[in-house]
Scaffold this motif. Structure first.
Motif, short mmCIF file in Angstrom:
data_model
loop_
_atom_site.label_atom_id
_atom_site.label_comp_id
_atom_site.label_asym_id
_atom_site.label_seq_id
_atom_site.Cartn_x
_atom_site.Cartn_y
_atom_site.Cartn_z
N ALA A 238 13.84 40.67 58.01
CA ALA A 238 14.20 41.10 59.35
C ALA A 238 13.89 39.87 60.28
CB ALA A 238 13.37 42.23 59.78
N ASN A 239 14.61 39.95 61.47
CA ASN A 239 14.26 38.88 62.41
C ASN A 239 13.34 39.39 63.58
OD1 ASN A 239 15.83 36.64 61.31
ND2 ASN A 239 17.39 38.11 61.55
N VAL A 240 12.76 38.53 64.17
CA VAL A 240 11.76 38.73 65.32
C VAL A 240 13.06 39.59 66.38
CG1 VAL A 240 10.58 37.85 67.50
CG2 VAL A 240 10.27 36.75 65.14
N GLY B 272 12.68 36.26 60.10
CA GLY B 272 13.22 34.91 60.83
C GLY B 272 13.13 35.09 62.22
N GLU B 273 14.32 34.25 62.83
CA GLU B 273 14.15 34.14 64.44
C GLU B 273 15.17 35.09 64.84
OE1 GLU B 273 14.32 30.16 65.59
OE2 GLU B 273 15.38 30.72 67.32
N ALA B 274 16.24 35.00 64.89
CA ALA B 274 17.49 35.69 65.38
C ALA B 274 18.35 35.49 64.63
CB ALA B 274 17.42 35.33 66.83
N PRO B 275 19.62 36.55 64.84
CA PRO B 275 20.81 36.14 64.09
C PRO B 275 21.50 35.24 64.57
CG PRO B 275 20.64 38.62 65.01
CD PRO B 275 19.34 37.60 65.68
N PHE C 107 8.73 26.95 56.48
CA PHE C 107 9.92 26.51 56.96
C PHE C 107 11.02 27.43 57.24
CE2 PHE C 107 7.71 22.54 55.58
CZ PHE C 107 7.46 21.82 56.87
N HIS C 108 11.93 27.34 58.29
CA HIS C 108 13.05 27.92 58.26
C HIS C 108 13.93 27.17 57.41
CE1 HIS C 108 16.55 29.89 59.88
NE2 HIS C 108 16.10 30.67 60.61
N PRO C 109 14.65 27.86 56.54
CA PRO C 109 15.95 27.43 55.59
C PRO C 109 16.68 26.62 56.45
CG PRO C 109 16.20 29.84 55.65
CD PRO C 109 14.70 29.68 56.44
N ASP D 144 27.27 33.72 61.94
CA ASP D 144 27.71 34.57 60.87
C ASP D 144 26.84 35.85 60.72
OD1 ASP D 144 29.13 32.66 60.12
OD2 ASP D 144 27.76 31.64 58.62
N GLU D 145 25.46 36.01 60.96
CA GLU D 145 24.83 37.37 61.14
C GLU D 145 25.33 38.34 62.18
OE1 GLU D 145 23.55 34.10 60.82
OE2 GLU D 145 22.98 34.24 58.91
N ASP D 146 25.84 37.79 63.08
CA ASP D 146 26.26 38.47 64.39
C ASP D 146 27.60 39.22 63.95
OD1 ASP D 146 26.55 39.31 67.37
OD2 ASP D 146 28.09 37.82 67.08
N PRO E 245 21.00 40.07 58.27
CA PRO E 245 20.28 38.94 58.24
C PRO E 245 20.55 37.76 57.16
CG PRO E 245 18.52 40.60 58.05
CD PRO E 245 19.98 41.17 57.93
N PHE E 246 20.39 36.51 57.61
CA PHE E 246 20.57 35.38 56.73
C PHE E 246 21.90 35.43 55.76
CE2 PHE E 246 16.22 35.05 58.18
CZ PHE E 246 16.10 33.60 58.36
N VAL E 247 22.83 35.51 56.35
CA VAL E 247 24.13 35.63 55.31
C VAL E 247 24.93 34.37 55.47
CG1 VAL E 247 24.46 38.02 55.72
CG2 VAL E 247 25.74 36.48 57.26
N1 URA Z 1 18.30 32.31 61.36
C1 URA Z 1 17.56 33.37 61.28
O1 URA Z 1 16.26 33.12 61.83
N2 URA Z 1 17.78 34.70 61.08
C2 URA Z 1 18.96 34.88 60.56
O2 URA Z 1 19.23 36.20 60.29
C3 URA Z 1 19.99 33.99 60.35
C4 URA Z 1 19.81 32.74 60.80
#
Ligand code: URA
Length: 183
Positions: A81-83, A41-44, A155-157, A47-49, A54-56
């Motif tokens: 993981a994220n970039v 994915g991209e970045a937290p 696509f990104h969810p 919620d992830e922070d 990731p992706f919670v």
């Molecule tokens: N979007 C992302 O790209 N990564 C995550 O961990 C959460 C949302």
């Protein structure tokens, strides 16, 4: 040879870019480091922070559902993981300096997990991994080689949550495409 645990320990203490000062937690990874499928994915986000995984959030719930329905996998069957490992303020896209500071973590994760297939989620991850400027709408629908691995952009969810049935159907098709390379 560095291990994922060593790498994570370095990431948890990383102050290589300004995102370090705004983070609650470094979001290094989730899932199984022995998996053949890696999702990027991209970045937290918010919620992830808070959770450090990731992706919670809501987009993660959609991702989990699609992984289960199309691939029969839960988080023990893939690595995520994220970039960029720290949350950009206001969920903006990471800037080049942040990507440059963080990218070595992702590259090492790819080498250490050694997945057969990488699924990049959304414009940002797909462009960054493929080193191109096109958007995911034109990149998706086929596979790419990524060194000795296969990369399948989708696509990104979070975009799929906003885009509705057609986008979700295209994400499903991309996951089915990824599955063929896992067999
Ligand atoms: N979007 C992302 O790209 N990564 C995550 O961990 C959460 C949302």
């Amino acid at each position: 040879m560095t291990t994922l645990a060593d790498l994570e320990a370095v990431a948890l203490g990383c102050v290589a870019c300004p995102l370090a000062s705004g983070r609650t937690k470094v979001v290094f990874s989730a899932g199984n480091p022995a998996a053949s499928l890696m999702l990027v994915g991209e970045a937290p986000g918010h919620d992830e922070d808070l959770v450090g995984e990731p992706f919670v959030g809501r987009s993660g719930q959609l991702l989990d559902r699609l992984l289960s329905e199309e691939l029969g996998l839960d988080r023990t069957g893939c690595y995520i993981a994220n970039v960029v490992k720290c949350r950009p303020p206001g969920n903006r896209d990471p800037v080049p300096l942040e990507v440059a500071a963080c990218r070595h973590f992702l590259e090492s994760q790819v080498e250490l997990v050694s997945p057969k297939v990488i699924v990049s989620l959304g414009n940002f991850a797909s462009r960054t991994l493929l080193g191109v400027t096109e958007g995911v709408t034109s990149l998706r629908g086929r596979s790419y080689s990524y060194g000795s691995r296969v990369l399948v952009p989708t696509f990104h969810p979070a975009y799929a949550l906003r885009g509705g049935g057609v986008v979700v159907a295209e994400m499903r098709a991309d996951l089915v495409r990824a599955k063929k390379f896992l067999l």
